[in-house]
Structures are given as structure tokens and as C-alpha cells.
Design a protein around this motif. Structure first.
Motif, PDB file in Angstrom:
ATOM      1  N   ASN A   1       4.926   5.283  14.655  1.00 59.70           N
ATOM      2  CA  ASN A   1       4.440   4.044  14.285  1.00 59.70           C
ATOM      3  C   ASN A   1       4.984   4.172  13.282  1.00 59.70           C
ATOM      4  OD1 ASN A   1       1.580   4.211  14.747  1.00 59.70           O
ATOM      5  ND2 ASN A   1       1.652   6.724  15.258  1.00 59.70           N
ATOM      6  N   ASP A   2       6.533   4.088  13.839  1.00 58.44           N
ATOM      7  CA  ASP A   2       7.633   3.524  12.282  1.00 58.44           C
ATOM      8  C   ASP A   2       7.501   4.169  10.466  1.00 58.44           C
ATOM      9  OD1 ASP A   2       9.178   2.242  11.339  1.00 58.44           O
ATOM     10  OD2 ASP A   2       8.321   0.441  11.266  1.00 58.44           O
ATOM     11  N   ARG A   3       6.485   5.731  10.756  1.00 59.00           N
ATOM     12  CA  ARG A   3       6.447   5.840   9.405  1.00 59.00           C
ATOM     13  C   ARG A   3       6.317   7.647   9.181  1.00 59.00           C
ATOM     14  NH1 ARG A   3      -0.149   6.665   9.634  1.00 59.00           N
ATOM     15  NH2 ARG A   3      -0.878   8.261  10.767  1.00 59.00           N
ATOM     16  N   VAL A   4       7.049   7.588   8.204  1.00 59.91           N
ATOM     17  CA  VAL A   4       6.791   9.502   7.549  1.00 59.91           C
ATOM     18  C   VAL A   4       6.321   9.918   6.344  1.00 59.91           C
ATOM     19  CG1 VAL A   4       9.317   8.769   6.365  1.00 59.91           C
ATOM     20  CG2 VAL A   4       9.112  10.644   7.439  1.00 59.91           C
ATOM     21  N   VAL A   5       5.973  10.909   6.051  1.00 50.88           N
ATOM     22  CA  VAL A   5       5.378  11.333   5.530  1.00 50.88           C
ATOM     23  C   VAL A   5       6.629  12.296   4.461  1.00 50.88           C
ATOM     24  CG1 VAL A   5       4.074  12.608   4.444  1.00 50.88           C
ATOM     25  CG2 VAL A   5       3.162  11.687   5.859  1.00 50.88           C
ATOM     26  N   LEU A   6       6.211  11.618   2.768  1.00 50.97           N
ATOM     27  CA  LEU A   6       7.238  12.661   2.123  1.00 50.97           C
ATOM     28  C   LEU A   6       6.830  13.139   1.035  1.00 50.97           C
ATOM     29  CD1 LEU A   6      10.094   9.015   1.028  1.00 50.97           C
ATOM     30  CD2 LEU A   6      10.514  10.694   2.768  1.00 50.97           C
TER      31      LEU A   6
ATOM     32  N   LYS B   1      19.506   7.066   9.734  1.00 55.30           N
ATOM     33  CA  LYS B   1      19.292   7.989  11.040  1.00 55.30           C
ATOM     34  C   LYS B   1      18.409   7.570  11.842  1.00 55.30           C
ATOM     35  CE  LYS B   1      19.501  12.680  12.016  1.00 55.30           C
ATOM     36  NZ  LYS B   1      20.775  13.096  11.706  1.00 55.30           N
ATOM     37  N   TYR B   2      17.000   7.505  11.204  1.00 58.90           N
ATOM     38  CA  TYR B   2      16.008   7.000  12.295  1.00 58.90           C
ATOM     39  C   TYR B   2      15.337   5.959  12.378  1.00 58.90           C
ATOM     40  CZ  TYR B   2      15.347  12.054  12.194  1.00 58.90           C
ATOM     41  OH  TYR B   2      16.075  13.610  11.824  1.00 58.90           O
ATOM     42  N   GLY B   3      15.804   4.807  11.849  1.00 57.49           N
ATOM     43  CA  GLY B   3      14.840   3.561  11.526  1.00 57.49           C
ATOM     44  C   GLY B   3      13.098   3.403  11.532  1.00 57.49           C
ATOM     45  N   ILE B   4      13.422   4.640  10.924  1.00 59.74           N
ATOM     46  CA  ILE B   4      12.008   4.178  10.544  1.00 59.74           C
ATOM     47  C   ILE B   4      12.413   3.082   8.852  1.00 59.74           C
ATOM     48  CG2 ILE B   4       9.802   5.462   9.061  1.00 59.74           C
ATOM     49  CD1 ILE B   4      10.715   6.565  11.810  1.00 59.74           C
ATOM     50  N   THR B   5      10.824   2.387   8.625  1.00 60.48           N
ATOM     51  CA  THR B   5      11.156   1.308   7.422  1.00 60.48           C
ATOM     52  C   THR B   5       9.733   1.364   6.281  1.00 60.48           C
ATOM     53  OG1 THR B   5       9.666  -0.143   9.311  1.00 60.48           O
ATOM     54  CG2 THR B   5      12.038  -0.307   9.449  1.00 60.48           C
ATOM     55  N   ASN B   6       8.497   2.367   6.981  1.00 61.68           N
ATOM     56  CA  ASN B   6       7.834   2.592   6.044  1.00 61.68           C
ATOM     57  C   ASN B   6       7.489   4.416   5.700  1.00 61.68           C
ATOM     58  OD1 ASN B   6       6.266  -0.184   7.048  1.00 61.68           O
ATOM     59  ND2 ASN B   6       6.342   0.704   8.851  1.00 61.68           N
TER      60      ASN B   6
ATOM     61  N   THR C   1       2.951   4.182  -0.274  1.00 63.94           N
ATOM     62  CA  THR C   1       3.634   3.123   0.214  1.00 63.94           C
ATOM     63  C   THR C   1       5.187   2.949   0.138  1.00 63.94           C
ATOM     64  OG1 THR C   1       2.341   0.939   0.919  1.00 63.94           O
ATOM     65  CG2 THR C   1       1.510   3.213   1.721  1.00 63.94           C
ATOM     66  N   LYS C   2       5.970   2.079   0.467  1.00 61.85           N
ATOM     67  CA  LYS C   2       6.763   1.781   0.610  1.00 61.85           C
ATOM     68  C   LYS C   2       7.616   1.674   1.963  1.00 61.85           C
ATOM     69  CE  LYS C   2      12.174   2.036  -1.448  1.00 61.85           C
ATOM     70  NZ  LYS C   2      12.679   2.887  -1.807  1.00 61.85           N
ATOM     71  N   SER C   3       7.931   0.002   1.891  1.00 66.35           N
ATOM     72  CA  SER C   3       8.285  -0.120   2.921  1.00 66.35           C
ATOM     73  C   SER C   3       9.680  -1.322   3.099  1.00 66.35           C
ATOM     74  CB  SER C   3       8.048  -1.778   3.755  1.00 66.35           C
ATOM     75  OG  SER C   3       6.771  -1.049   4.310  1.00 66.35           O
ATOM     76  N   LEU C   4      11.205  -0.935   4.018  1.00 68.92           N
ATOM     77  CA  LEU C   4      11.886  -1.632   3.947  1.00 68.92           C
ATOM     78  C   LEU C   4      12.872  -2.671   4.948  1.00 68.92           C
ATOM     79  CD1 LEU C   4      14.542   1.778   4.075  1.00 68.92           C
ATOM     80  CD2 LEU C   4      13.891   0.427   1.299  1.00 68.92           C
TER      81      LEU C   4
END
Length: 118
Positions: free
Chosen positions: A28-33, A62-67, A115-118
Motif C-alpha cells: 500500500n506504499d505507506r509507513v507509520v512514523l 531504502k524501500y521506495g515508500i512515498t507515503n 500525511t506526507k508524500s514524496l
């Protein structure tokens, strides 16, 4: 790898806080910080914002996550300001069911989604 990590935030070799990520979800292209400052005496210097920018860039590389998701208490104005400085946007106040579905059992009853997206 789906595993979370936690890092110590160092300023001039002094531990001023921790920052970490969990629930890394490549599908799902996301990670929780999450971030904690050691005490309020370390707030207001940009250490938290800098750490958030750094970890977002690291996870993206490292993982290509953008969200990126973070969920502070709505009453934590200082944290919200730091998150905005790091590029996060306020999305909405989460109800309890949404909090549990996205983040697990909430720590507060007034968590907001940013949220933040790169």
C-alpha cells in the motif's frame, strides 16, 4: 522487510529523542512514523522536524515508500507544528475505529491523521 525500526536522535552526541517507523507496508506504499523528544527543553530547535525529514528520505531511498503517516494528539500543538514544518499535512480528526484500523489501539482519544508524500 515490514519490520519497524527505532533510532536515537543525537545532537552533539547528546540523546535528545527517538524516531521510528512501524507498519511498513510496501503493498500500500505507506509507513507509520512516531517521534518522541526526551524533554521539552529539546523542543523548538528543529530537531524533530529534521529527524522526520531524514527518516522519510531514508525510508524512501531504502524501500521506495512515498507515503508517510503520523498521528499526534490534536492537543499537541507543538508536535503538529513540527510535523507541518517537516512537510506533513493535517488530513482529519480520526474516530476511534479509524485509529484502530490504521494505527492499532490509540494512545489518545483525539488523534489526527497527518500525511506526507514524496
Amino acid at each position: 522487510d515490514g519490520k519497524g525500526r527505532n533510532y536515537i536522535i543525537l545532537v552533539n552526541d547528546e540523546e535528545v529523542g527517538t524516531i521510528g517507523y512501524d507498519l511498513l507496508d510496501k503493498l500500500n506504499d505507506r509507513v507509520v512514523l512516531d517521534i518522541w523528544m526526551r524533554s521539552t527543553k529539546y523542543c523548538g530547535y528543529g530537531y524533530g522536524s529534521d529527524a522526520l525529514i531524514t527518516i522519510c528520505n531514508y525510508i524512501h531511498d531504502k524501500y521506495g515508500i512515498t507515503n508517510f503517516l503520523i498521528s499526534p494528539s490534536a492537543s499537541n500543538e507543538r508536535a503538529i507544528a513540527a510535523y507541518k514544518k517537516a512537510g506533513f499535512e493535517h488530513v482529519k480528526l480520526l474516530n476511534k475505529e479509524e485509529q484502530i484500523n490504521i494505527f492499532g489501539q490509540p494512545e489518545y482519544d483525539d488523534n489526527i491523521l497527518m500525511t506526507k508524500s514524496l
